[in-house]
Design an enzyme around this catalytic site. Structure first.
Site, PDB file in Angstrom:
ATOM      1  CG  ASN A   9      -1.860   1.097   1.346  1.00 54.83           C
ATOM      2  OD1 ASN A   9      -1.529   2.215   0.984  1.00 54.83           O
ATOM      3  ND2 ASN A   9      -3.052   0.825   1.837  1.00 54.83           N
ATOM      4  CD  GLU A  36      -3.547  -8.596   5.315  1.00 59.06           C
ATOM      5  OE1 GLU A  36      -4.701  -8.477   5.772  1.00 59.06           O
ATOM      6  OE2 GLU A  36      -2.874  -7.634   4.891  1.00 59.06           O
ATOM      7  CG  ASP A  65      -3.999  -6.178   9.463  1.00 56.75           C
ATOM      8  OD1 ASP A  65      -4.086  -5.973   8.234  1.00 56.75           O
ATOM      9  OD2 ASP A  65      -4.864  -6.814  10.096  1.00 56.75           O
ATOM     10  CB  SER A  66      -4.756  -0.266   9.629  1.00 58.10           C
ATOM     11  OG  SER A  66      -4.050  -0.322   8.423  1.00 58.10           O
ATOM     12  CG  PHE A 141      -4.130   5.287   1.995  1.00 58.25           C
ATOM     13  CD1 PHE A 141      -3.294   6.023   2.818  1.00 58.25           C
ATOM     14  CD2 PHE A 141      -4.567   4.050   2.450  1.00 58.25           C
ATOM     15  CE1 PHE A 141      -2.908   5.546   4.065  1.00 58.25           C
ATOM     16  CE2 PHE A 141      -4.184   3.558   3.688  1.00 58.25           C
ATOM     17  CZ  PHE A 141      -3.350   4.312   4.499  1.00 58.25           C
ATOM     18  N   GLY A 142      -7.397   4.977   0.798  1.00 57.88           N
ATOM     19  CA  GLY A 142      -8.432   4.137   1.411  1.00 57.88           C
ATOM     20  C   GLY A 142      -9.680   4.915   1.800  1.00 57.88           C
ATOM     21  CE  LYS A 164      -4.298   8.821   7.649  1.00 55.72           C
ATOM     22  NZ  LYS A 164      -4.321   7.920   6.512  1.00 55.72           N
TER      23      LYS A 164
HETATM   24  P1  ITT Z   1      -0.850  -4.033   3.170  1.00 52.45           P
HETATM   25  O1  ITT Z   1      -0.167  -4.472   1.925  1.00 52.45           O
HETATM   26  O2  ITT Z   1       0.019  -3.221   4.079  1.00 52.45           O
HETATM   27  O3  ITT Z   1      -1.556  -5.168   3.917  1.00 52.45           O
HETATM   28  P2  ITT Z   1      -3.558  -3.092   2.705  1.00 52.45           P
HETATM   29  O4  ITT Z   1      -4.084  -1.917   1.936  1.00 52.45           O
HETATM   30  O5  ITT Z   1      -4.032  -4.467   2.292  1.00 52.45           O
HETATM   31  O6  ITT Z   1      -1.979  -2.994   2.675  1.00 52.45           O
HETATM   32  P3  ITT Z   1      -4.641  -3.602   5.369  1.00 52.45           P
HETATM   33  O7  ITT Z   1      -4.660  -5.076   5.152  1.00 52.45           O
HETATM   34  O8  ITT Z   1      -4.104  -3.085   6.652  1.00 52.45           O
HETATM   35  O9  ITT Z   1      -3.846  -2.824   4.226  1.00 52.45           O
HETATM   36  O10 ITT Z   1      -6.147  -3.134   5.107  1.00 52.45           O
HETATM   37  C1  ITT Z   1      -6.695  -2.042   5.641  1.00 52.45           C
HETATM   38  C2  ITT Z   1      -7.745  -1.435   4.741  1.00 52.45           C
HETATM   39  O11 ITT Z   1      -8.138  -0.249   5.405  1.00 52.45           O
HETATM   40  C3  ITT Z   1      -7.228  -1.024   3.367  1.00 52.45           C
HETATM   41  O12 ITT Z   1      -8.256  -1.060   2.414  1.00 52.45           O
HETATM   42  C4  ITT Z   1      -6.780   0.410   3.565  1.00 52.45           C
HETATM   43  O13 ITT Z   1      -6.951   1.174   2.396  1.00 52.45           O
HETATM   44  C5  ITT Z   1      -7.716   0.884   4.686  1.00 52.45           C
HETATM   45  N1  ITT Z   1      -6.934   1.758   5.576  1.00 52.45           N
HETATM   46  C6  ITT Z   1      -5.932   1.407   6.424  1.00 52.45           C
HETATM   47  N2  ITT Z   1      -5.408   2.487   7.013  1.00 52.45           N
HETATM   48  C7  ITT Z   1      -6.081   3.540   6.527  1.00 52.45           C
HETATM   49  C8  ITT Z   1      -5.971   4.918   6.716  1.00 52.45           C
HETATM   50  O14 ITT Z   1      -5.045   5.446   7.493  1.00 52.45           O
HETATM   51  N3  ITT Z   1      -6.798   5.706   6.050  1.00 52.45           N
HETATM   52  C9  ITT Z   1      -7.734   5.176   5.221  1.00 52.45           C
HETATM   53  N4  ITT Z   1      -7.899   3.896   4.964  1.00 52.45           N
HETATM   54  C10 ITT Z   1      -7.064   3.071   5.607  1.00 52.45           C
END
Ligand code: ITT
Length: 183
Positions: A9, A36, A65-66, A141-142, A164
């Protein structure tokens, strides 16, 4: 110190590079997708991920992981946040909440570090706030465009990266992790 960040990411990578860069840690991306595991907590996913990555690389690695936990949806999407983001996106989450007065939500992040000897530490951070009714902002993002942290009027996607980082779940988790890494 040079540390590899196991993530696919780029948004997370930017944030952690800024945070750790200020502490003189050079963070490089490790593009090796760890499995995961299906688990109830972010911490379990992080520990299993770090064990898997360390067995392959044998060097210091960080991962996080978030997820976004929405109160009225009993914590959903939570540990399924990545899948829900890929399938429904921000618009889909807004649809799920249509007509709902309760917009309370929080982001959670578990950050983990495995050292050169395979020893693991984790730290967690939370960012309470609310889901607004539309998407706002182009940064981050996200789920950032639909989330306003408590005490602010702007979404995470409208805030500068440094701001942020100062208040976010990830900022807190990695600040505590950096402190623990020194001890
Ligand atoms: P990794 O490769 O690090 O696992 P990922 O995007 O799959 O990246 P996660 O498994 O932790 O990350 O999934 C968390 C989801 O929540 C993912 O869709 C992120 O876009 C979103 N997310 C995590 N942190 C965020 C943030 O700070 N702001 C907005 N969305 C977030």
């Amino acid at each position: 110190m040079r540390i590899l960040f196991g993530t696919g990411n780029p948004g997370k990578l930017r944030e952690v590079q800024a945070l750790f860069g200020a502490l003189d840690h050079e963070v490089e991306q490790l593009k090796d997708e760890y499995p995961e595991i299906q688990a109830d907590t972010l911490e379990e996913v992080v520990i299993a991920g770090l064990e898997w990555l360390w067995n392959r690389h044998n060097v210091p690695i960080i991962i996080d992981d978030s997820g976004l936990f929405i109160e009225t949806l009993k914590g959903f999407p939570g540990v399924y946040s990545a899948y829900v983001f890929k399938t429904l996106g921000c618009r889909g989450v807004l649809k799920l909440l249509e007509g709902d007065e309760n917009r309370t939500a929080e982001f959670r992040c578990c950050a983990g570090y495995v050292d050169a000897n395979g020893k693991i530490i984790t730290r967690s951070g939370t960012s309470p706030g609310r889901i607004i009714h539309e998407m706002r902002g182009t940064g981050g993002f996200g789920y950032d465009p639909i989330f306003v942290p408590d005490g602010m009027e702007k979404t995470f996607a409208e805030l500068e990266l440094d701001i942020k980082n100062r208040i976010s779940h990830r900022g807190m988790a990695f600040a505590m992790l950096a402190k623990a890494m020194k001890e």
